[in-house]
Design a protein around this motif. Sequence first.
Motif, mmCIF file in Angstrom:
data_model
loop_
_atom_site.group_PDB
_atom_site.id
_atom_site.type_symbol
_atom_site.label_atom_id
_atom_site.label_comp_id
_atom_site.label_asym_id
_atom_site.label_seq_id
_atom_site.Cartn_x
_atom_site.Cartn_y
_atom_site.Cartn_z
ATOM 1 N N PRO A 1 -2.821 -61.836 -22.279
ATOM 2 C CA PRO A 1 -1.467 -61.761 -22.447
ATOM 3 C C PRO A 1 -0.902 -61.563 -23.768
ATOM 4 C CG PRO A 1 -1.922 -63.136 -20.818
ATOM 5 C CD PRO A 1 -3.127 -63.048 -21.448
ATOM 6 N N ASP A 2 -1.433 -61.967 -24.884
ATOM 7 C CA ASP A 2 -1.148 -61.675 -26.008
ATOM 8 C C ASP A 2 -1.788 -60.463 -26.622
ATOM 9 O OD1 ASP A 2 -3.724 -62.646 -26.887
ATOM 10 O OD2 ASP A 2 -3.229 -64.313 -27.821
ATOM 11 N N GLY A 3 -2.556 -59.838 -26.001
ATOM 12 C CA GLY A 3 -3.050 -58.419 -26.538
ATOM 13 C C GLY A 3 -4.591 -58.720 -27.104
ATOM 14 N N GLY A 4 -4.996 -59.813 -27.278
ATOM 15 C CA GLY A 4 -6.408 -59.963 -27.589
ATOM 16 C C GLY A 4 -7.386 -59.726 -26.692
ATOM 17 N N THR A 5 -8.612 -59.969 -27.151
ATOM 18 C CA THR A 5 -9.756 -59.637 -26.213
ATOM 19 C C THR A 5 -10.058 -60.861 -25.447
ATOM 20 O OG1 THR A 5 -10.990 -58.414 -28.209
ATOM 21 C CG2 THR A 5 -12.252 -59.289 -26.153
ATOM 22 N N VAL A 6 -10.487 -60.832 -24.191
ATOM 23 C CA VAL A 6 -10.779 -61.770 -23.321
ATOM 24 C C VAL A 6 -12.027 -62.118 -23.074
ATOM 25 C CG1 VAL A 6 -10.240 -62.490 -20.992
ATOM 26 C CG2 VAL A 6 -8.327 -61.346 -22.258
ATOM 27 N N THR A 7 -12.423 -63.360 -23.123
ATOM 28 C CA THR A 7 -13.911 -63.731 -22.830
ATOM 29 C C THR A 7 -13.702 -64.539 -21.623
ATOM 30 O OG1 THR A 7 -14.726 -63.803 -25.121
ATOM 31 C CG2 THR A 7 -15.998 -65.004 -23.373
ATOM 32 N N LEU A 8 -14.431 -64.272 -20.590
ATOM 33 C CA LEU A 8 -14.217 -64.808 -19.058
ATOM 34 C C LEU A 8 -14.984 -65.788 -19.108
ATOM 35 C CD1 LEU A 8 -14.076 -61.382 -16.791
ATOM 36 C CD2 LEU A 8 -12.202 -62.649 -17.943
#
Length: 779
Positions: free
Chosen positions: A374-381
Amino acid sequence: MRASLLLLLALNAEAQVQRTFVTLPSSNGHGAVMADVSSAKVVHFRERLPATEEHELDAQGNDLFVGNQPQVVKTRDLLFDAYLGLRVAGQQRWLSTVPADVPASGYETAGAPRGGSGMVTWKQQVSGLEVTTWVFAPRTLPHAGFVLALRVKNPGAAAVTGVSAFSLHNFRLGYGRPGPMTKLAANGETVVVGPGRDILERAFAGVVVSRPLGPVAHAVAWNGASPAGQNGFQLVQGGGATDFPDSTGDLGVADDWASAFQFDLGTIAAGAEAWAALTVAHHADPFGGPQVQAWLDAYVAGRTPKQLVDDERAGWSQFQQSLTVPAGLSADEEAVFRQSAVMLAMAQVREREAFLREWLASDGQPRKTRFRSPDGGTVTLPGTISHRGAGAVLASLPPGEWTYAWVRDGAYSAAALSRLGLTAEAREALRFILDAESGRFGQWNELKPYAFPPYVVSLTRYTGFGVEETDFNAFGPNLELDGFGLVLWALREHERRTGDFSLTDAKWTVISTRIADALVALIDPVTGLVRKDSSIWETHWLGRERSWAYTNITAVRGLCDAAVLAERKGDATRATQYRAAGNALRKAIATRLVDATGVVASNLEELESGAGYLDAAALDAIAMGLFAPDGRIARATLAAFDQKLRATAGPGWSRNDDRSDHSGKTDLSPWGSEYDSAEWVFTDLRGAIALRRNGNPARADALLTWITSQSAANAQVIPETFDEQSGAWKFNAPMIGFGARLTRAGTTVARATVGRATAEWGRRRRSRAVAAAPRLQMG
């Protein structure tokens, strides 16, 4: 004469009407729940509204294909069933064994004598007590969840003692992603019964919290290995008056847990009533139970079961009061009109974020995502992503198969929302199309000969997270160009109906360069028509693409409306270009897609073959104002449809002649099937507009009477089709917008429209003669 025709057709329609639709959905735009009123059960609870989430990705981050099939992450149904029980006079039973008043069941009235809601309700009689059940997805709960509420009323003259109520809930949270209408496995589930009797059930598919409201006395959970005295289902099913035992704490891991509550309602005085309720919410994180409990804390906020029901009804009342409703509707027309508005609202996606696990369908099967945090950063699941699905209006609600966001459905639905006065919802529906991830197919081999321009409107539909997608069969993908014109039309309709210019003002560069300019570029200079596509009935490719009349009709309408938008924006060059292109395309339809008698043909290729070219989708040439409604083309087209496509049961038409035009030989539409011969509600409604403009209000009214009476008998829901011989409901319901999808063995299918229903019911009463359609802006 016309009055007699109307009466005759209305009587014929009434004779065919029957209640067949008993599985009713409720949605808050985050999830969906469904109740079968004939069995008095909740039978479906999906984790999110659309049928899919996103494409599966390979190691390089590209869409994953198996053969020619793109792989998508499917939404899950988390519930096997849930239902209520009652003990009266020392005998307990599950209410699923007690007949419900099915004809009187449906959606709760709210806001007006005939106002609709998203609250499914039905009544039963048990030992002199009147039992009312409500099932709904709360509009003020911004998560997947539902309420199952019970009111027990004593209409008698004496008090009734010793009354208890029960609820049973059998969730499925194990492995798999078989599709939103198929049950999950029930493996590896853990149940925890909290101190306040919240029941938390978790497994691979996340956690569900069930919270009792009312005088709860006992909470119990069991599985196949539990002793008989622990099995809540058997205790109630066996009759008598045995109370549930109490389960507490962490009950461990097992397959196929079920749980239940007992509510001691005590003595119900004469004329009094007692209430109980169950609230449920889901999180995709198996260890998100505390967060779900906090969601339910905020939603319930100390309210009683009665207050939850009353407040939900009040919210729908406010919604009903916000609608622009035409004067002069009959009681049934108003009820169907208002419930149609509710269905439109329930079919609009409201979710913007989603929690994704690191595993896809089972432990050890990695999941990838194209989305960011949501803040535009990369997501690590595992983690929460922000997606583009919010605002989409789906083609249907469950149990309908088409819980996908097609462009056609979205455009027709956005126009209807604008006409209803739901300005914000209409703007969101259109914004979704403009902001979704699209423009992905232009370089495909199928489209390379077109030198395909940059574009922003999906060539078929979108995943639930707002990414352009299509479907494939042995004849390749569906690639459809009618959405360009329809979106331009819907944008102009929004401005005309609401006076809201904000979306077009903010997005004019995208609208002009990637929709209108793209549409002009897709006109074939050889034929003067829009290049071949799969169009409305989704015929796929590899020799099955055609120069479809419907695609060209919508292109003319859209270009004319784009010219008006360009003028308002001060873009005189584009306004002139769009108007000229629309004029030329209209002329090409009249010269190349109309037969010698004046009938608008389905497509150029079948017309040139000399037979089998009747298609009710061509009614939009009249309904959208391309040709004089009382002119040669309109008269010939309507007459041909009445002669060759007229349904036996109702006053409408089969969608086309593809099922009957073979005569034992191979022709240009070998896919003809029951979908083609069925009577389509969508084309009936478009035909009603055409007939009214043609000066035949009696026939237009007969079509509306037929559809209204069918819907009024079926909880004010609008179906996809009627059987052309019997008039019975056929295929999918409830339908919302309009669109098409290809299924097994080349069978083409489409969906009818609540969006067009609301528009035509409004138009019907504004003029009893010829209703004014939007004029083409051709100079």
